[in-house]
Design an enzyme around this catalytic site. Structure first.
Site, PDB file in Angstrom:
ATOM      1  NE  ARG A 250      -3.295  -0.142   2.859  1.00 12.87           N
ATOM      2  CZ  ARG A 250      -3.775  -0.614   4.020  1.00 12.87           C
ATOM      3  NH1 ARG A 250      -3.605   0.080   5.133  1.00 12.87           N
ATOM      4  NH2 ARG A 250      -4.415  -1.773   4.051  1.00 12.87           N
TER       5      ARG A 250
ATOM      6  CD  GLU B  89      -6.656  -4.572  10.824  1.00  9.31           C
ATOM      7  OE1 GLU B  89      -5.822  -4.990   9.991  1.00  9.31           O
ATOM      8  OE2 GLU B  89      -6.972  -3.373  10.927  1.00  9.31           O
TER       9      GLU B  89
ATOM     10  CG  ASP C 136      -5.328  -6.296   4.726  1.00 11.69           C
ATOM     11  OD1 ASP C 136      -4.563  -6.566   5.675  1.00 11.69           O
ATOM     12  OD2 ASP C 136      -5.701  -5.140   4.463  1.00 11.69           O
TER      13      ASP C 136
ATOM     14  CG  HIS D 113      -0.952  -3.053   4.250  1.00 15.74           C
ATOM     15  ND1 HIS D 113      -1.295  -4.163   3.515  1.00 15.74           N
ATOM     16  CD2 HIS D 113      -1.752  -3.056   5.342  1.00 15.74           C
ATOM     17  CE1 HIS D 113      -2.268  -4.820   4.138  1.00 15.74           C
ATOM     18  NE2 HIS D 113      -2.558  -4.160   5.260  1.00 15.74           N
TER      19      HIS D 113
ATOM     20  CG  HIS E 225      -2.894  -6.837   9.261  1.00 19.80           C
ATOM     21  ND1 HIS E 225      -2.977  -5.539   8.805  1.00 19.80           N
ATOM     22  CD2 HIS E 225      -1.606  -6.997   9.656  1.00 19.80           C
ATOM     23  CE1 HIS E 225      -1.797  -4.947   8.923  1.00 19.80           C
ATOM     24  NE2 HIS E 225      -0.949  -5.829   9.436  1.00 19.80           N
TER      25      HIS E 225
END
Length: 269
Positions: free
Chosen positions: A106, A240, A158, A151, A243
């Site tokens: 990301r 999460e 994810d 990320h 994740h």
């Protein structure tokens, strides 16, 4: 023509030449985008069987629009992280499952987009699905949004599990009725993944991997994902269930900002 005119013309020509030489590199530099290091790869080049549903290229995410920096629906990772997913996928395929990634590398500009969105308290268009019980003023304090993301270091992803054969996922259309991400699976937005108890990116404590309210088949699905990925060197974020980060990270302290696109891989596929 006088000697003065000739001299002036020569000066103008020389000045134009200097400006031309300096202007081209400046323009090229302004347009240049950062590229990924050589050890970043497209996941599909390592394992094309892993399903990719890159949510931030679409409007079906908590922001409600394509996120900055996502040019193509492409999972990019460091090679060690991608190879770890390949090892996990090999095991899961024998059990009738496939991995499905929602997000991989990301860019920092995407994280900045998240921060701007979180600070805009008037933008609540996706609240009903992604954070129905969380006040938007709490997103930073509760840890759902941060100014940096693992990320961006390239080894975090994810993902979820899909029972094979995979069914198609109905596309999201902006403006359609939203359902809480923790609603029963047959009520929330359809996803061809197994039931994990919540949808992806659900800002709720039910998303904690070991939340005691998640029982039965939902808990078993989370444990299958977690145990399989941990066996190949990936570590789960307890808050999460989706994740995971490959350890040791090749770039533990570097946050990259090259776009998510094939061009960022400098000719690699």
């Amino acid at each position: 023509m006088t000697r003065l005119s000739t001299t002036l013309r020569g000066l103008v020509t020389a000045l134009a030449a200097v400006l031309a030489v300096t202007a081209v590199p400046a323009t090229a530099q302004a347009r240049a985008e950062p590229r990924a290091p050589e050890d970043f790869v497209a996941l599909r080049s390592v394992d094309p069987t892993i399903i990719e549903e890159m949510r931030y290229v679409t409007a079906h995410n908590f922001v409600g629009e394509r996120v900055d920096g996502y040019r193509q629906p492409l999972c990019i990772l460091t090679r060690p992280a991608a190879e770890a997913l390949h090892r996990a996928q090999t095991r899961l395929l024998r059990q009738g499952y496939s991995l499905k990634v929602y997000d991989c590398y990301r860019p920092q500009r995407a994280v900045d987009h998240f921060v701007r969105w979180a600070e805009d308290l008037d933008d609540q268009r996706m609240k009903a699905e992604f954070y129905p019980e969380v006040d938007k003023t709490r997103l930073f304090a509760d840890g759902y949004i941060a100014e940096k993301s693992g990320h961006s270091r390239g080894s975090t992803m994810d993902l979820t599990l899909v029972r094979l054969p995979a069914k198609p996922t109905r596309p999201y259309h902006p403006g359609q009725t939203l359902v809480p991400c923790f609603a029963p699976q047959d009520e929330r937005f359809p996803d061809n993944s197994v039931d994990m108890g919540t949808g992806y990116d659900c800002f709720d404590t039910r998303s904690h991997t070991l939340d005691p309210r998640i029982q039965g088949a939902q808990h078993a699905n989370r444990m299958l994902l977690k145990n399989t990925l941990e066996d190949v060197g990936l570590v789960n974020l307890p808050e999460e269930w989706w994740h995971f980060t490959y350890k040791p990270e090749p770039y533990p302290d570097t946050y990259f900002d090259f776009p998510v696109s094939a061009k960022s891989l400098a000719g690699r596929r």
